[in-house]
Design a protein around this motif. Sequence first.
Motif, PDB file in Angstrom:
ATOM      1  N   GLY A 481       0.807  -1.217   0.000  1.00 32.32           N
ATOM      2  CA  GLY A 481       0.000   0.000   0.000  1.00 32.32           C
ATOM      3  C   GLY A 481       0.835   1.260   0.000  1.00 32.32           C
ATOM      4  N   ARG A 482       2.095   1.170  -0.368  1.00 33.21           N
ATOM      5  CA  ARG A 482       2.997   2.320  -0.304  1.00 33.21           C
ATOM      6  C   ARG A 482       2.514   3.526  -1.129  1.00 33.21           C
ATOM      7  NH1 ARG A 482       7.877   3.387   1.811  1.00 33.21           N
ATOM      8  NH2 ARG A 482       9.416   4.601   0.657  1.00 33.21           N
ATOM      9  N   PRO A 483       1.998   3.345  -2.349  1.00 32.86           N
ATOM     10  CA  PRO A 483       1.494   4.527  -3.069  1.00 32.86           C
ATOM     11  C   PRO A 483       0.378   5.242  -2.314  1.00 32.86           C
ATOM     12  CG  PRO A 483       1.767   2.681  -4.567  1.00 32.86           C
ATOM     13  CD  PRO A 483       1.929   2.132  -3.185  1.00 32.86           C
ATOM     14  N   THR A 484      -0.517   4.470  -1.669  1.00 33.26           N
ATOM     15  CA  THR A 484      -1.588   5.089  -0.898  1.00 33.26           C
ATOM     16  C   THR A 484      -1.041   5.740   0.364  1.00 33.26           C
ATOM     17  OG1 THR A 484      -3.002   3.315  -1.711  1.00 33.26           O
ATOM     18  CG2 THR A 484      -3.896   4.710   0.014  1.00 33.26           C
ATOM     19  N   ALA A 485       0.001   5.152   0.944  1.00 27.99           N
ATOM     20  CA  ALA A 485       0.646   5.777   2.100  1.00 27.99           C
ATOM     21  C   ALA A 485       1.224   7.135   1.713  1.00 27.99           C
ATOM     22  CB  ALA A 485       1.752   4.866   2.641  1.00 27.99           C
TER      23      ALA A 485
END
Length: 525
Positions: A481-485
């Motif tokens: 979920g790094r892009p959303t983080a």
Amino acid sequence: MTVMRGMLVVLVVLSPTRRSWAEETEPAIAGEGVEADFLRAAHARVHRRWADNFVAMAAAQLPRGHAVNDPGRRVSIEITVSRDGKVLASRIESGSGAPEFDAAALEVLATSVPFPAPPEDALSDDGQAHLQWVFARDQRRCAELKVVQKESPLELAVPRLLEQKRDREAVRRVGAAAADPAVGIFARAWLKRALGHKETAFAAAVALAGAGEPAGIELLREAVKKNGDLGAARALSMLRAPLCPLVKPMLLQSQSRARALGILRTGADGECVTALLDLARDGRVPAGERALAIEGLGGVGEENIKREIAKLAKEASPEVQVAALVAMGRSGARRAALFGLAPFLRDKSVVVRGMAAAGLVRVAGDDALPQLYLLFKETDARPYELVAAELKGLPSVPSAEILARFLRKDDRRIRVAAAAALAARNDEPARKALAPLLKERDPELRFYAAGAAAAGERSALVTAVGPSGRTAYRALASGSGRPTAAAWLLSQLDRLGGVARAEALGDWLATTRSGAPVASESATP
């Protein structure tokens, strides 16, 4: 003023009372907002000098066929305006073909200063406004002007923007870049600036140390030495800075010993190895503190320490035994640790049961999972939380299935621990296990499942969770979920206080350093 080119003399005389037909036919400067207002105000400084004086008087005093009176004449000039309205530079970008015409336009600009101070939206990365201004002989006169944004490479632009205190523009640029490294560039630059402010200096030093940068190392040493600060100690350990000289005096005092042991639990060094061994063997010391001492010895690796730990595995205290067995497993005695820890899953103490379950996973990985059937009889959340933290590092189907079972528990603490462990992973079994959370009413639990959501759904998850998503953000930044983080971080920066912002940016850098995946999708919400 007088402009001379060869034999031509053109008089440009300010005439405050005369009104020209050009003023009526010149097109208006369109647009709304502060940038358009700035352009209109700048135009007002120039208009009379150009339209009412130069153009009108050239028509009246020079022959109709003179080069200056050719209605097709237009010169494009690029000017640089400082933040306080001064013209720093001007150059002809595209000439009219008539030197006298071009020179007159340059002189009109030079005598129209100062211009209004440009708004922040009109500034380029260098902190100055760059305008493209066309001066024409026809009805357009001097109304054709626009702001030209000149952008530097992100690694140069972001630190420069932050130095100018243009944080909003820096965040906008990072979001537009839609790339994982851009957030890191912002984080480092912001944290380095924060070192110079008393309120945020310590948090920034901790955050930078987590990324391997020792810029605030003296602040960290002082915090450990004076207050036994655990965050500072962890940061120093990331920098591989010796901790023993700072905490050894604390080990000798009973009131500060537990804190010192907590600092050294990740690994003892120097003279503290002997001090920890003495505490681990001392039956008068509380069992919990002896267990912490053993944990600190577990990474030493010296043969004499291994032998002493093996002896401690036969102690009467269950906490000491479990800590020693886990330390043995870390040192290579995996099989002995596996068989030795299993009976403690039935211990009467929930603390011991939790330690044993987590220790089994740490020592044996997937091989320990069949032993965890007893865990599901627990009614206390603590053993689940300890085990979830260990399962975070096992990218396997069986470990994801166990965490999925945790998610079906009624206790929210257990569900959050499982969700955080799954969100911090970057494997397909973890994403699959998280998917059911997308139907939850709780926005924080839904946010943990961002890595399992379709790209179009992630913006809504960020909006719904708001500032309360900080803990989930930390997990997502480590996993799929790094892009959303990144989207959450950029959208919430203004809502986080200075210290909280430093910590959140530090979380991003720490997960980057630990090998988190590079985002390939847009980081903007």
